[in-house]
Write a protein that holds these residues in place. Structure first.
Motif, mmCIF file in Angstrom:
data_model
loop_
_atom_site.group_PDB
_atom_site.id
_atom_site.type_symbol
_atom_site.label_atom_id
_atom_site.label_comp_id
_atom_site.label_asym_id
_atom_site.label_seq_id
_atom_site.Cartn_x
_atom_site.Cartn_y
_atom_site.Cartn_z
ATOM 1 N N ILE A 55 0.983 -1.321 -0.069
ATOM 2 C CA ILE A 55 0.250 -0.037 0.047
ATOM 3 C C ILE A 55 0.884 1.327 -0.178
ATOM 4 O O ILE A 55 0.676 2.268 -0.832
ATOM 5 N N LEU A 59 0.618 3.845 -3.383
ATOM 6 C CA LEU A 59 -0.070 5.169 -3.405
ATOM 7 C C LEU A 59 0.804 6.275 -2.951
ATOM 8 O O LEU A 59 1.712 6.061 -1.833
ATOM 9 N N VAL A 80 -2.082 6.716 3.667
ATOM 10 C CA VAL A 80 -2.689 6.754 2.217
ATOM 11 C C VAL A 80 -3.961 7.518 2.380
ATOM 12 O O VAL A 80 -4.821 7.246 3.386
ATOM 13 N N ASP A 84 -7.985 6.826 -2.118
ATOM 14 C CA ASP A 84 -7.156 6.036 -2.909
ATOM 15 C C ASP A 84 -6.852 4.784 -2.860
ATOM 16 O O ASP A 84 -6.705 3.874 -3.828
ATOM 17 N N LEU A 85 -6.884 4.313 -1.539
ATOM 18 C CA LEU A 85 -6.988 2.756 -1.276
ATOM 19 C C LEU A 85 -8.253 2.217 -1.744
ATOM 20 O O LEU A 85 -8.101 1.060 -2.412
#
Length: 168
Positions: A55, A59, A80, A84-85
């Motif tokens: 992750i 990102l 993040v 976005d995740l």
């Protein structure tokens, strides 16, 4: 005489060991190479693992000062954006994420939240990876200081820590 020697050895060993404290594996402050922190992603009954370091690699990282509960000091969290995740894991069409913690707690986070505010999926605090002792491997941090409307109980309850799974 042999009994006295045995007692002397037992005494010496007990004095030597008295200063040691056992450490549980779950309290380790660092992840070993074969024990990387991860979360589970469950979509319609199918579960897969996602490593925290993946992750962080894939990102852009953001920082937010905040606290995940009222009893904690304000901390600089890095991670993040949840939005976005959500896109990265393929949950872009989800209306609700169920975020589960290792202690059994779970909270529903509706799409409106990650679409309206820069919620952080935090994986670090003050630059260091979140460990179990620091309520990691990941946490949800709402930007309460920037958006006073988030100060209510609803958003405190959605600020999950000890995250182990995201389901949609």
């Amino acid at each position: 005489m042999p009994v006295l020697r045995i007692l002397a050895v037992v005494f010496c060993c007990s004095v030597f060991l008295a200063g040691t404290v056992p450490v549980r594996a779950s309290d380790a402050s660092e992840q070993g190479p074969g024990n990387a922190a991860h979360i589970l992603l469950t979509q319609e009954g199918t579960t897969r693992k996602l490593a925290i370091d993946e992750i962080e690699r894939r990102l852009p990282t953001v920082e937010i000062e905040g606290r995940a509960s009222p009893d904690e000091p304000v901390t600089a969290f890095q991670g993040v954006l949840l939005s976005d995740l959500v896109r990265m894991i393929g949950a872009g069409e989800a209306e609700i994420l169920v975020v589960r913690a290792s202690d059994g707690y779970a909270a529903d986070i509706p799409r409106k939240d990650w679409g309206s505010w820069p919620i952080v999926f935090a994986t670090r605090a003050d630059g260091a990876p979140l460990t179990l002792r620091k309520r990691g491997p990941a946490r949800i941090i709402y930007p309460v200081d920037r958006y006073p409307e988030l100060a209510g109980r609803t958003y405190i309850d959605r600020s999950v820590w000890l995250i182990t799974e995201i389901e949609w």
